[in-house]
Write an enzyme that holds these catalytic residues in place. Structure first.
Site, PDB file in Angstrom:
ATOM      1  N   CYS A 102     115.867  63.207  39.630  1.00 30.63           N
ATOM      2  CA  CYS A 102     114.682  63.877  40.195  1.00 30.63           C
ATOM      3  C   CYS A 102     114.693  64.031  41.714  1.00 30.63           C
ATOM      4  O   CYS A 102     114.665  65.146  42.222  1.00 30.63           O
ATOM      5  CB  CYS A 102     113.429  63.126  39.773  1.00 30.63           C
ATOM      6  SG  CYS A 102     113.112  63.313  38.020  1.00 30.63           S
TER       7      CYS A 102
HETATM    8  N1  LIG Z   1     113.630  61.998  34.137  1.00 34.82           N
HETATM    9  C1  LIG Z   1     112.556  61.738  34.849  1.00 34.82           C
HETATM   10  O1  LIG Z   1     112.295  60.601  35.266  1.00 34.82           O
HETATM   11  C2  LIG Z   1     111.563  62.829  35.155  1.00 34.82           C
HETATM   12  C3  LIG Z   1     110.317  62.481  35.701  1.00 34.82           C
HETATM   13  C4  LIG Z   1     109.407  63.496  35.970  1.00 34.82           C
HETATM   14  C5  LIG Z   1     109.745  64.821  35.738  1.00 34.82           C
HETATM   15  N2  LIG Z   1     110.980  65.128  35.246  1.00 34.82           N
HETATM   16  C6  LIG Z   1     111.280  66.542  34.977  1.00 34.82           C
HETATM   17  O2  LIG Z   1     111.118  66.760  33.573  1.00 34.82           O
HETATM   18  C7  LIG Z   1     112.091  67.708  33.104  1.00 34.82           C
HETATM   19  C8  LIG Z   1     112.924  67.078  32.010  1.00 34.82           C
HETATM   20  O3  LIG Z   1     113.660  65.994  32.562  1.00 34.82           O
HETATM   21  P1  LIG Z   1     114.489  64.996  31.650  1.00 34.82           P
HETATM   22  O4  LIG Z   1     115.020  63.954  32.538  1.00 34.82           O
HETATM   23  O5  LIG Z   1     113.660  64.648  30.473  1.00 34.82           O
HETATM   24  O6  LIG Z   1     115.684  65.982  31.185  1.00 34.82           O
HETATM   25  P2  LIG Z   1     116.761  65.734  30.037  1.00 34.82           P
HETATM   26  O7  LIG Z   1     117.948  66.513  30.424  1.00 34.82           O
HETATM   27  O8  LIG Z   1     116.852  64.280  29.729  1.00 34.82           O
HETATM   28  O9  LIG Z   1     116.073  66.420  28.751  1.00 34.82           O
HETATM   29  C9  LIG Z   1     115.964  67.792  28.566  1.00 34.82           C
HETATM   30  C10 LIG Z   1     116.084  68.084  27.075  1.00 34.82           C
HETATM   31  O10 LIG Z   1     115.829  69.461  26.835  1.00 34.82           O
HETATM   32  C11 LIG Z   1     116.697  69.899  25.799  1.00 34.82           C
HETATM   33  N3  LIG Z   1     116.786  71.364  25.826  1.00 34.82           N
HETATM   34  C12 LIG Z   1     117.495  72.144  26.673  1.00 34.82           C
HETATM   35  N4  LIG Z   1     117.309  73.441  26.378  1.00 34.82           N
HETATM   36  C13 LIG Z   1     116.444  73.474  25.331  1.00 34.82           C
HETATM   37  C14 LIG Z   1     115.853  74.528  24.578  1.00 34.82           C
HETATM   38  N5  LIG Z   1     116.104  75.813  24.844  1.00 34.82           N
HETATM   39  N6  LIG Z   1     115.030  74.209  23.558  1.00 34.82           N
HETATM   40  C15 LIG Z   1     114.761  72.908  23.265  1.00 34.82           C
HETATM   41  N7  LIG Z   1     115.290  71.877  23.951  1.00 34.82           N
HETATM   42  C16 LIG Z   1     116.132  72.159  24.966  1.00 34.82           C
HETATM   43  C17 LIG Z   1     117.995  69.188  26.101  1.00 34.82           C
HETATM   44  O11 LIG Z   1     118.847  69.149  24.971  1.00 34.82           O
HETATM   45  C18 LIG Z   1     117.489  67.797  26.523  1.00 34.82           C
HETATM   46  O12 LIG Z   1     117.397  66.921  25.425  1.00 34.82           O
HETATM   47  C19 LIG Z   1     112.891  68.114  34.341  1.00 34.82           C
HETATM   48  O13 LIG Z   1     112.314  69.258  34.883  1.00 34.82           O
HETATM   49  C20 LIG Z   1     112.710  66.943  35.277  1.00 34.82           C
HETATM   50  O14 LIG Z   1     112.858  67.312  36.611  1.00 34.82           O
HETATM   51  C21 LIG Z   1     111.884  64.154  34.925  1.00 34.82           C
END
Ligand SMILES: NC(=O)c1ccc[n+]([C@@H]2O[C@H](COP(=O)([O-])OP(=O)(O)OC[C@H]3O[C@@H](n4cnc5c(N)ncnc54)[C@H](O)[C@@H]3O)[C@@H](O)[C@H]2O)c1
Length: 415
Positions: free
Chosen positions: A260
């Site tokens: 992030c």
């Molecule tokens: N990880 C954190 O601590 C955190 C905290 C706050 C906000 N965020 C934000 O939240 C969002 C997600 O982060 P994350 O860490 O969970 O990401 P991640 O990569 O762990 O998860 C994303 C998921 O989306 C899936 N995906 C991709 N394309 C897809 C589609 N077309 N249809 C369905 N599923 C699909 C992927 O397979 C994956 O499992 C990002 O924008 C991130 O910046 C993350």
């Protein structure tokens, strides 16, 4: 309520499992077959405190079939927004997911709200998400609502943070969108800020940029303190009593990583440049962070020559409590060690499997005690590292592990 969560990664899986625990009917959508298999057999594909237990208590299933979202009242978009190389936040996953939701909207009879949780630059929900959703032939504000509701959970404490938020930010297209989303949060005891879509998007990026700046700030102070024989941790303690400053995020060390902070600050820099403003503070926060990780190499070279030497690395995850290595300082440090001709032996309680995919050529040990090496670098502050015997070792500490001070030669990165 009937909820769909698109993207079952760190944010989506935690959101889905927690909302199910709060008696909502949750449908998860993901396209990653490995994740789908793992979640459906009640095993979290990622390490997160309390998540396995939660998955075993609730009834959530994940599949790639978007038609299962047709009866949802709220659809959360939680797909990844990884960095485009040193540039803006990539919108590929969000575009694909929104196109699929648009197909679902076409067939939907009842009003629903599409709520973006993925972190995006200000303007993205209005300029990208809404136009794709409207390709369904349905109208925003009439047939469906739109919100941007940022997620602030910390990896490692994600379940706790979701259930105990410090604040709930709802960026809403209109009042009806926000009212619908708010129903989900009615039992949470947290301040709620309702605002417009682009303000909510900016609140998320500005929050992460501020946290990153706090870390780079104290690291800079630490770098100065080290040269003056002053303990930066005492300085931070003294500063932290001032509640305008606060005592959190003032742990000087090797810098920030993770999925992030680096990419969100880079995304904000890119957005800012697009509108013709050069964000000098934000850029220097990143520059300092890049230099900070590699300082451990320079400190190590003061005590030992790296070519042909075995260096033990303690900690690969970007922080304790997670197996996430995205943008971890360990990636840059191990790369630099190998470039210098060192042999690397590494240990991490959770992140070895993820690290191995990128660095199959280094040796991994199953227990920290087995890390016999000429010198040790501490890169993640896992609590167990404070229990090890460091006597007789050369240690360069990037994370202020007190026990490591017993080493034969001890160097703190900025103390
Ligand atoms: N990880 C954190 O601590 C955190 C905290 C706050 C906000 N965020 C934000 O939240 C969002 C997600 O982060 P994350 O860490 O969970 O990401 P991640 O990569 O762990 O998860 C994303 C998921 O989306 C899936 N995906 C991709 N394309 C897809 C589609 N077309 N249809 C369905 N599923 C699909 C992927 O397979 C994956 O499992 C990002 O924008 C991130 O910046 C993350």
């Amino acid at each position: 309520m009937r909820i769909s969560v698109i993207g079952a990664g760190y944010v989506g899986l935690v959101t889905g499992a927690c909302l199910a625990k709060l008696a909502n009917k949750v449908t998860l959508i993901d396209i990653d077959t490995h994740k789908i298999k793992s979640i459906n057999s009640k095993a979290s594909p990622l390490y997160e405190e309390g998540l396995d237990e939660l998955l075993n208590q609730v009834n959530v299933e994940v599949s790639p079939d978007y038609t299962r979202t047709t009866d949802s009242e709220v659809l959360f978009i939680c797909v990844g927004t990884p960095p485009d190389k040193d540039g803006p936040i990539s919108l590929e996953q969000i575009t694909e997911a929104t196109k699929e939701i648009s197909k679902v909207l076409k067939k939907k009879k009842d009003y629903c709200v599409v709520a973006v949780k993925s972190t995006v630059a200000p303007g993205t929900t209005e300029e990208l998400v809404i136009p794709i959703l409207e390709k369904s032939g349905k109208r925003t504000g009439k047939d469906f609502g739109v919100c941007f509701s940022p997620e602030f959970l910390r990896e490692g404490k994600a379940v706790y943070d979701f259930m105990n938020p410090a604040r709930i930010i709802i960026g809403e297209y209109d009042k009806r969108s926000g009212d619908t989303l708010l129903k989900l949060y009615r039992n949470f005891n947290a301040p709620v800020l309702r605002t417009n879509l682009r303000t909510a998007e900016m609140i998320k990026l500005a929050s992460n940029a501020f946290l990153a700046a706090k870390i780079s700030f104290i690291n800079e102070i630490g770098n100065i303190c080290k040269n003056l024989g002053i303990d930066v941790y005492e300085v931070a303690k003294g500063m932290g009593y001032d509640d305008r400053i606060g005592n959190k995020f003032l742990n000087a060390g090797i810098g920030f990583g993770g999925s992030c902070l680096p990419k969100d600050i880079q995304g904000l820099i890119s957005k800012s440049r697009q509108i013709g403003y050069e964000p000098k503070i934000l850029q220097e926060v990143l520059n300092l962070n890049d230099r900070q990780a590699l300082k451990v190499i320079d400190l190590l070279k003061k005590h030992i020559s790296l070519k042909g030497t075995t260096i033990g690395v303690l900690g690969l995850a970007f922080k304790p409590g997670t197996d996430d290595i995205r943008d971890s300082s360990a990636l840059r440090v191990v790369q630099a060690l190998l470039k210098e001709g060192a042999k690397v032996k590494a240990y991490d309680p959770m992140a070895v499997n993820n690290f191995k995919k990128l660095f199959p050529q280094i040796e991994y040990v199953a227990r920290a005690e087995a890390l016999n090496s000429d010198a040790i670098l501490i890169l993640t502050e896992w609590p167990e590292f404070n229990e090890l015997d460091y006597s007789g070792k050369i240690v360069v500490d990037g994370r202020r592990v007190e026990k490591a001070r017993e080493a034969k030669i001890y160097e703190g990165i900025c103390w």
